[in-house]
Design a protein around this motif. Structure first.
Motif, PDB file in Angstrom:
ATOM      1  N   GLU A 234       5.884  -2.921   5.749  1.00 34.48           N
ATOM      2  CA  GLU A 234       4.679  -3.429   6.419  1.00 34.48           C
ATOM      3  C   GLU A 234       4.047  -2.344   7.275  1.00 34.48           C
ATOM      4  OE1 GLU A 234       4.796  -6.986   8.719  1.00 34.48           O
ATOM      5  OE2 GLU A 234       5.975  -8.092   7.248  1.00 34.48           O
ATOM      6  N   LYS A 235       4.891  -1.657   8.052  1.00 35.14           N
ATOM      7  CA  LYS A 235       4.409  -0.614   8.947  1.00 35.14           C
ATOM      8  C   LYS A 235       3.773   0.532   8.152  1.00 35.14           C
ATOM      9  CE  LYS A 235       7.263   0.189  12.234  1.00 35.14           C
ATOM     10  NZ  LYS A 235       8.423   0.727  13.007  1.00 35.14           N
ATOM     11  N   MET A 236       4.388   0.889   7.020  1.00 39.52           N
ATOM     12  CA  MET A 236       3.853   1.965   6.183  1.00 39.52           C
ATOM     13  C   MET A 236       2.469   1.610   5.645  1.00 39.52           C
ATOM     14  SD  MET A 236       7.322   3.028   4.107  1.00 39.52           S
ATOM     15  CE  MET A 236       6.400   3.798   2.786  1.00 39.52           C
ATOM     16  N   TYR A 237       2.309   0.376   5.175  1.00 43.92           N
ATOM     17  CA  TYR A 237       1.009  -0.045   4.647  1.00 43.92           C
ATOM     18  C   TYR A 237      -0.057  -0.023   5.741  1.00 43.92           C
ATOM     19  CZ  TYR A 237       2.673  -1.455   0.024  1.00 43.92           C
ATOM     20  OH  TYR A 237       3.169  -1.444  -1.245  1.00 43.92           O
TER      21      TYR A 237
ATOM     22  N   MET B  83      -1.344   3.314   6.503  1.00 43.01           N
ATOM     23  CA  MET B  83      -2.272   3.803   5.475  1.00 43.01           C
ATOM     24  C   MET B  83      -3.599   3.057   5.514  1.00 43.01           C
ATOM     25  SD  MET B  83       0.193   4.514   2.168  1.00 43.01           S
ATOM     26  CE  MET B  83       0.859   2.852   2.099  1.00 43.01           C
ATOM     27  N   GLY B  84      -3.768   2.173   6.520  1.00 42.58           N
ATOM     28  CA  GLY B  84      -5.026   1.466   6.670  1.00 42.58           C
ATOM     29  C   GLY B  84      -5.124   0.176   5.880  1.00 42.58           C
TER      30      GLY B  84
END
Length: 622
Positions: A543-546, A549-550
């Motif tokens: 979730e944090k990675m997505y 990436m905006g």
């Protein structure tokens, strides 16, 4: 017309020059190798441009590199009749280091200078694409005169490497580029570094540049100093490994030898030769968006393009080399290559060969195999997302950390060999670091019962394990998601459920803003609670990675699992049974959830409230 200017080097370039000028190198010969390589690239580009642009009025009948020396003036000049540069090109390519990663380069250079000055020249000059700057190892001053093909005016550049350079427009420049190095007196006095001596120049050319495709001539001589034989076209039995090594250094601008060499030939309907190399270390731009990727493409020995992405997938972007196709058009474009059926066939064969080479190293050379995964593992695992066709091959060469051995990674095949009797799943867990994972409550019951767990800490691991469901018929199962069955007896489970029948719904309702369910756990032995996800839920890290990436993704509520044997949990249940209206119970439930979140390395929604509740609870206990 002069139009002379004195300009300052870019700050990073100035620092790099100072390191070059004031450091001691064990092998100064690199400067001539780099100048010859640059000249060869310029000749390749002119030949290609003349094929593509029929209006370009250039003579390509005698493309060559000339080396001139003047013993009295103590100068060495390397000249070519290649593509040349415009004034803007000179400022952009030589006055600055217009590449990302410069700060990292300087950091590594300085670290090396503090530990071993020799390694600066050997390890970093070529790798970071700053070969021209290596001339300042041997020069008091460097002059460059160049004229771009098709232009009428040339450019003269000069610098002593002290922070500034002079640039001016000239009218009498020959097409191509000539670099004149004014040699340091101390080098000429030492015969081992006398770069005005014919024998020294012959030695360097033979050692480093024998395979250059254009003749390299010494002033006043018509015969070439180099053989000009394409290494990839010669039978492997006729090529020494030292020749492969020097060719790799030429095309990669790396100074170290390659880790592995792959020489292959495709015959039949579509003929080609390929010479590929797996480097011994990752380039600095491996994980940068604008980093170079792909191999060089030739057609019938004619250079077509650098970094041909159509021939090598992104996850194998660290592989260097050349592919020489026999049946392509000399005017083929990058756009056409992406959809060319023959190129796609070659690409598939190259990928299978690289992966099978890694597989062979896994079986026969543990040290090289370990180096590949240490240097390129993160990139290779991107293949699970990009290349489903080769998923089985990738799983076969995968190397991952494991609870079995803290120092030695494992393969999936070796994991399967060690699986306990009755174990159906391959267990894994993802996280930010091994230390955090090993202290996670999720591991407690697995460790107690002797189950091995794979430890995945690369960001890409969060993604590929969602795509890959099994290996060798064994499902991959996250120990932090879904239900796990570690052999608890039905009687114990039924008894615990009955004892907590009233407590769990209350706990779920109390924490309804944070969790979707509170249930009993079979994966805990010493911790009071842990947070897990449903089988197909997105992990918090993903979730944090997505979001980084905006991409907006909905927050996923997770599950709080309780250890029915822990004193904190049994005490809270007993207190609830005695007085469910006690306001302190809700605060304790909040604290229990916060502790579980912190234990897995998560982030509290309201750290200040958690700290206040904890302080109040500690104070009341005193």
């Amino acid at each position: 017309m002069s139009n002379q200017e004195t300009l300052e080097f870019q700050a990073e370039a100035r620092q790099l020059l100072q390191l070059m000028v004031h450091s001691i190198y064990s092998n100064k010969d690199i400067f001539l190798r780099e100048l010859i390589s640059n000249a060869s690239d310029a000749l390749d580009k002119l030949r290609l441009e003349s094929m593509r642009n029929k209006d370009l009025d250039v003579d390509t009948s005698d493309l060559h590199i000339a080396i001139d020396v003047d013993k009295e003036a103590r100068t060495l000049t390397v000249r070519d009749n290649g593509i040349g540069m415009s004034r803007d090109d000179v400022v952009d390519l030589i006055g600055t280091i217009a590449k990302s990663g410069t700060a990292e380069l300087l950091r590594k250079l300085k670290e090396s200078k503090e530990t071993s000055q020799d390694s600066i020249g050997q390890d970093f000059i070529g790798q970071f694409g700053v070969g021209f700057y290596s001339t300042f190892m041997v020069a008091t001053k460097v002059e460059l005169v160049t004229r771009r093909a098709g232009e009428t005016e040339g450019t003269r550049w000069e610098s002593s490497g002290e922070g500034t350079y002079v640039i001016e427009t000239v009218e009498d420049a020959a097409q191509g580029t000539a670099v004149t190095v004014h040699l340091k007196a101390e080098d000429q006095e030492d015969h081992l570094y006398d770069y005005t001596a014919d024998w020294k120049i012959r030695e360097i050319v033979k050692r480093y540049s024998d395979f250059i495709a254009f003749p390299i001539r010494l002033s006043g001589e018509s015969d070439a100093l180099n053989s000009m034989k394409a290494l990839w076209a010669r039978p492997r039995s006729e090529v020494e490994q030292s020749e492969y090594n020097e060719f790799y250094k030429h095309i990669s601008h790396d100074w170290t030898d390659p880790l592995e060499t792959i020489h292959m030939k495709g015959e039949g309907v579509f003929e080609y030769e390929a010479l590929l190399f797996i480097p011994s270390r990752a380039p600095f731009d491996l994980h940068m968006r604008d980093g170079k990727r792909g191999v060089q493409l030739y057609v019938k020995r004619v250079f077509i393009m650098d970094d041909c992405e159509a021939l090598m997938p992104s996850y194998l972007r660290f592989v260097k080399g050349v592919v020489d196709a026999h049946d392509l058009s000399l005017n083929i474009s990058r756009e056409i290559l992406q959809h060319d059926r023959q190129i796609q066939v070659v690409r598939r064969r190259l990928v299978k060969k690289v992966l099978s080479t890694i597989k062979d190293l896994q079986a026969n050379d543990a040290e090289k195999y370990a180096t590949i995964w240490k240097e390129f593992g993160r990139a290779i695992k991107e293949g699970f997302l990009e290349d489903p066709e080769n998923q089985d091959a990738l799983l076969g060469v995968l190397s991952v950390a494991s609870t079995h051995d803290a120092a030695e990674p494992t393969t999936l095949a070796r994991y399967v060999e060690r699986m306990k009797d009755g174990q159906k799943d391959i267990y894994y867990v993802t996280g930010e670091s091994r230390t955090m994972i090993e202290n996670s409550p999720h591991l407690e019951a697995f460790r107690a019962k002797g189950y091995e767990v794979l430890i995945l800490t690369d960001p890409v691991d969060e993604v590929w394990v969602e795509r890959v469901t099994e290996f060798d018929g064994k499902p991959l199962q996250s120990i932090a998601k879904g239900q796990v069955d570690l052999g608890s007896s039905e009687e114990e489970t039924a008894s615990a459920r009955e004892e907590f029948a009233d407590f769990l719904p209350w706990m779920t309702a109390t924490l309804t803003d944070e969790v979707k369910e509170v249930r009993l756990s079979s994966r805990l032995t010493t911790s009071p609670a842990c947070i897990v996800g449903d089988e197909h839920d997105m992990t918090p890290t993903l979730e944090k990675m997505y979001r980084a990436m905006g991409q907006e993704v909905p927050h996923t509520k997770r599950i709080l699992e309780l250890n029915p044997g822990h004193p904190l949990v049994t005490g809270l249940r007993a207190a609830h049974a005695a007085n469910a209206e006690n306001p302190a119970l809700k605060e304790t439930a909040e604290l229990l959830h916060g502790m579980a979140l912190l234990a897995e390395g998560g982030e509290l929604k309201d750290p200040a409230r958690f700290t206040r509740l904890l302080a109040d609870r500690l104070a009341s206990a005193l």
